[in-house]
Design a protein around this motif. Structure first.
Motif, PDB file in Angstrom:
ATOM      1  N   UNK A 403      93.049  25.846 -82.606  1.00 36.10           N
ATOM      2  CA  UNK A 403      92.795  27.024 -83.105  1.00 36.10           C
ATOM      3  C   UNK A 403      91.381  26.921 -83.906  1.00 36.10           C
ATOM      4  N   UNK A 404      90.416  27.748 -83.591  1.00 35.63           N
ATOM      5  CA  UNK A 404      89.150  27.721 -84.100  1.00 35.63           C
ATOM      6  C   UNK A 404      88.646  28.826 -84.742  1.00 35.63           C
ATOM      7  N   UNK A 405      88.624  28.462 -86.181  1.00 36.94           N
ATOM      8  CA  UNK A 405      88.020  29.659 -87.262  1.00 36.94           C
ATOM      9  C   UNK A 405      86.413  29.542 -87.222  1.00 36.94           C
ATOM     10  N   UNK A 406      85.994  30.882 -86.636  1.00 36.07           N
ATOM     11  CA  UNK A 406      84.432  30.922 -86.781  1.00 36.07           C
ATOM     12  C   UNK A 406      83.995  31.836 -87.966  1.00 36.07           C
ATOM     13  N   UNK A 407      83.263  31.463 -88.922  1.00 38.46           N
ATOM     14  CA  UNK A 407      82.700  32.367 -89.887  1.00 38.46           C
ATOM     15  C   UNK A 407      81.299  32.335 -89.647  1.00 38.46           C
ATOM     16  N   UNK A 637      80.016  28.831 -89.615  1.00 38.91           N
ATOM     17  CA  UNK A 637      81.021  27.574 -90.244  1.00 38.91           C
ATOM     18  C   UNK A 637      82.012  27.633 -89.062  1.00 38.91           C
ATOM     19  N   UNK A 638      82.440  26.574 -88.680  1.00 40.14           N
ATOM     20  CA  UNK A 638      83.421  26.431 -87.603  1.00 40.14           C
ATOM     21  C   UNK A 638      84.483  25.229 -87.943  1.00 40.14           C
ATOM     22  N   UNK A 639      85.969  25.563 -88.027  1.00 43.02           N
ATOM     23  CA  UNK A 639      86.866  24.819 -88.348  1.00 43.02           C
ATOM     24  C   UNK A 639      87.756  24.636 -87.298  1.00 43.02           C
ATOM     25  N   UNK A 640      87.888  23.612 -86.562  1.00 42.62           N
ATOM     26  CA  UNK A 640      88.931  23.349 -85.397  1.00 42.62           C
ATOM     27  C   UNK A 640      90.537  22.819 -86.151  1.00 42.62           C
ATOM     28  N   UNK A 641      91.464  23.308 -85.513  1.00 38.80           N
ATOM     29  CA  UNK A 641      92.745  22.920 -86.079  1.00 38.80           C
ATOM     30  C   UNK A 641      93.585  22.800 -84.668  1.00 38.80           C
ATOM     31  N   UNK A 642      94.176  21.577 -84.627  1.00 37.44           N
ATOM     32  CA  UNK A 642      95.188  21.302 -83.445  1.00 37.44           C
ATOM     33  C   UNK A 642      96.433  21.624 -83.558  1.00 37.44           C
ATOM     34  N   UNK A 643      97.012  22.464 -82.579  1.00 38.84           N
ATOM     35  CA  UNK A 643      98.329  22.802 -82.489  1.00 38.84           C
ATOM     36  C   UNK A 643      99.157  22.428 -81.455  1.00 38.84           C
ATOM     37  N   UNK A 644     100.168  21.584 -81.819  1.00 40.66           N
ATOM     38  CA  UNK A 644     100.872  20.900 -80.697  1.00 40.66           C
ATOM     39  C   UNK A 644     102.237  21.625 -80.625  1.00 40.66           C
TER      40      UNK A 644
END
Length: 644
Positions: A403-407, A637-644
């Motif tokens: 999941x990539x949150x791009x601000x 601003x980029x925030x990656x979140x790994x979802x398994x």
């Protein structure tokens, strides 16, 4: 070693003293015999009478017959004594002659009354049976250890002694009952001691299922050796009949923990011969569906029968399968050797998995896809299917989602300055306008004439008057525009797949086309209009790669385009473009800042009287100008979140 030396020394001493001991025993026997005859001479006077005899080559019975007649003796001779004597006696008593004969020819004289019975002397010790040899073996029941000191002992006596000491049954076949064995073992585990006893004497030991220990002789081609585990074992050499020139083959079978393992060393050997020999040695049943051709060079050690066949047929057109304990061998394409396998994927899509299977592995294997069940159906030879199945299971792992949150933060700062004088003639123009903020004021003809009259009074110069419909507009305006645009989109993508974000605007401009149709009377013109579009976008493409330690490698591409200035009429709007690419790594849920992307925009538009609008000072009276200055700063601003 010291004990063995002492035994040899005792034997040497015994052999060295044996002649002296035998001589002493002979002397004692002759003296006892002489005393016996001297006592008998009291009653038989002829024993002390002198006699004169000279004989050459006369048998002993004839010689004693003559002695008995000359001295009046009663002599009886054993018929077995038939040898001849060669003696010459002068004036010698009969006792001396008999004692001489007894000593010379090892005779025994037994008095029976006055009769002397002469026989061959028999040593009483010769009839005594030799002492029973005791096998030197010791068994420790508490530690289950066995010690042996054997020197040419029969195998049957050794087995009997070990059985008596340990109460464990050791069996020797009839053919090996009298086999002589030699071994020296000290305090070794019971079974190990028996194995080393067999190894030292070219025998093999087998422990049966009912806990009997059986000594056996080596069969043809069998030999003892020390295997790779440093243990003694038995192997059998194999040399197929009719081998090709230059071919060498050695095939051995060993039993480890009840399982038969194959070791082979072959050079240019027939595959068929190796199959036959391995099947025979391991007692496996097989059936050939087709002719097996080809030679192979291999070296394997301690492998099972199935692994041996797999090594033989690797890279060939042959394979095998096992059914009810029978191995069926032949061409991979034959019925009965083909197999089918259904592989249902748990985590991956069949499209990506199928592309990862090497083309070489697919040859001879038919692969069908069931997209509804995310399943692959494989049909072909068993080894190839097993190879493909192993690969699919290794790559059928859960693919993480990112999941990539791009601000996006856009800060726009614009400053526009508009100045100029506009004059013209028009009906119904009234005086009025704005003074603050900025000046945008229109003067009518009356106001202008009043202004000209006042100027004439002050300067005494008549400037004249304007027409009643004349007007003039004065503009002096400065505008500032600060805009902050913020957007927070969220993107989700699978590991290794790109995610794209695009935000922008579209503008259109008109293109007019004139087509002239010639004609004899009058040409005709056709006008067409076409609207084309120009896009200005902020596009971001991100491809994440998740590593094993939950770090995310991001491949980022940014493409920014924007409109600048005011486009001319019916002309494409001017745009500015910025692009950059970056690869960076971040931990899970870390925030990444792509620093400010700053753009500066300057534009200046002017319109006025030709020539006069370019003369300094006068241009402010005879032109209208608009000057724009802008700055745009974009922060991502980029925030990656790994979802398994």
């Amino acid at each position: 070693m010291v004990r063995r030396f002492l035994v040899l020394l005792w034997i040497w001493v015994f052999i060295g003293l044996l002649p002296d001991r035998l001589h002493a025993q002979q002397q004692d026997r002759i003296q006892a015999l002489q005393q016996k005859l001297e006592k008998l001479a009291v009653t038989v006077p002829g024993l002390n009478d002198g006699v004169q005899l000279a004989v050459t080559g006369v048998s002993l019975p004839d010689f004693l017959n003559a002695l008995s007649k000359s001295n009046g003796l009663s002599l009886s001779v054993d018929p077995k004594l038939t040898f001849k004597v060669y003696n010459n006696f002068n004036n010698v008593t009969a006792i001396n002659i008999l004692i001489f004969l007894a000593k010379q020819y090892n005779l025994d004289i037994t008095p029976i009354g006055s009769i002397l019975y002469i026989t061959q002397y028999q040593d009483p010790a010769a009839n005594v049976p030799p002492p029973v040899h005791q096998v030197n073996a010791r068994y420790n029941q508490l530690e289950n250890t066995l010690s042996l000191e054997l020197n040419n002992d029969t195998l049957s006596s050794v087995a009997k002694r070990i059985t008596q000491l340990s109460n464990k049954n050791v069996v020797v076949p009839i053919a090996l009952q009298n086999r002589l064995v030699t071994s020296f073992i000290s305090n070794a585990p019971f079974e190990t001691a028996l194995e080393k006893l067999a190894y030292a004497n070219d025998l093999k030991l087998t422990r049966t299922s009912d806990n009997f220990y059986l000594f056996q002789g080596l069969e043809d081609g069998e030999q003892l050796y020390v295997n790779s585990d440093k243990n003694t074992a038995v192997r059998k050499a194999f040399k197929p009949a009719g081998s090709n020139a230059g071919s060498q083959t050695g095939l051995y079978v060993t039993t480890v923990a009840g399982q038969k393992l194959i070791s082979a060393d072959a050079t240019n050997a027939s595959i068929l011969d190796l199959v036959k020999s391995a099947s025979f040695e391991t007692n496996k049943s097989y059936f050939l569906y087709s002719e097996i051709r080809g030679n192979i060079t291999l070296h394997v050690a301690g492998v099972t029968y199935e692994h041996f066949l797999s090594a033989l047929f690797q890279g060939t057109d042959y394979t095998f399968t096992q059914e009810n304990g029978i191995y069926m061998i032949g061409d991979r394409k034959l019925e009965g050797l083909r197999t089918n396998k259904v592989i249902q994927l748990q985590n991956r899509a069949i499209d990506t998995v199928l592309a990862m299977i090497p083309n070489e592995w697919k040859r001879g294997v038919e692969i069908k896809e069931f997209r509804e069940q995310n399943t692959l159906l494989l049909s072909g030879s068993k080894p190839q299917i097993a190879e493909i199945e192993s690969l699919v299971k290794q790559i059928d792992l859960l693919v993480p989602m990112v999941l990539i949150e791009v601000t996006l933060l856009d800060i726009r700062k614009n400053r526009t300055v508009s100045t100029g004088i506009t004059a013209g003639i028009s009906d119904s123009i009234k005086t009025g306008g704005k003074v603050l903020p900025g000046i945008d004021y229109t003067f009518g003809s009356r106001s202008i004439n009043d202004f000209l009259n006042k100027v004439g009074k002050i300067t005494s110069v008549n400037l004249g008057h304007v027409t009643p419909n004349f007007y003039a507009t004065i503009s002096a305006l400065e505008a500032s525009n600060n805009v902050e645009v913020r957007s927070v989109p969220k993107l989700s993508t699978l590991n290794g797949h790109p995610a794209t974000l695009s935000i922008g605007t579209t503008r259109y401009y008109e293109i007019k086309t004139q087509n002239v149709i010639p004609s004899l009377s009058s040409p005709t013109s056709i006008f067409t209009s076409q609207f084309n579009k120009v896009d200005a976008n902020l596009a971001i493409t991100i491809r994440p790669m998740v590593s094993g330690d939950d770090q995310v490698t991001l491949n980022i591409k940014v493409d920014i385009s924007d409109f600048i200035g005011i486009p001319p009429d019916n002309a494409p709007p001017p745009t500015s473009n910025s692009k950059f690419e970056s690869i960076l790594r971040a931990h899970n849920e870390d925030m990444i800042v792509l620093g400010g992307i700053e753009r500066t925009e300057n534009s200046e538009n002017a319109s006025g009287v030709p020539l006069l609008s370019r003369i300094p000072v006068l241009k402010w009276l005879f032109s209208s100008r608009t000057k724009t200055r802008g700055k745009v700063v974009t922060v991502v601003f980029i925030k990656p979140t790994i979802i398994r």
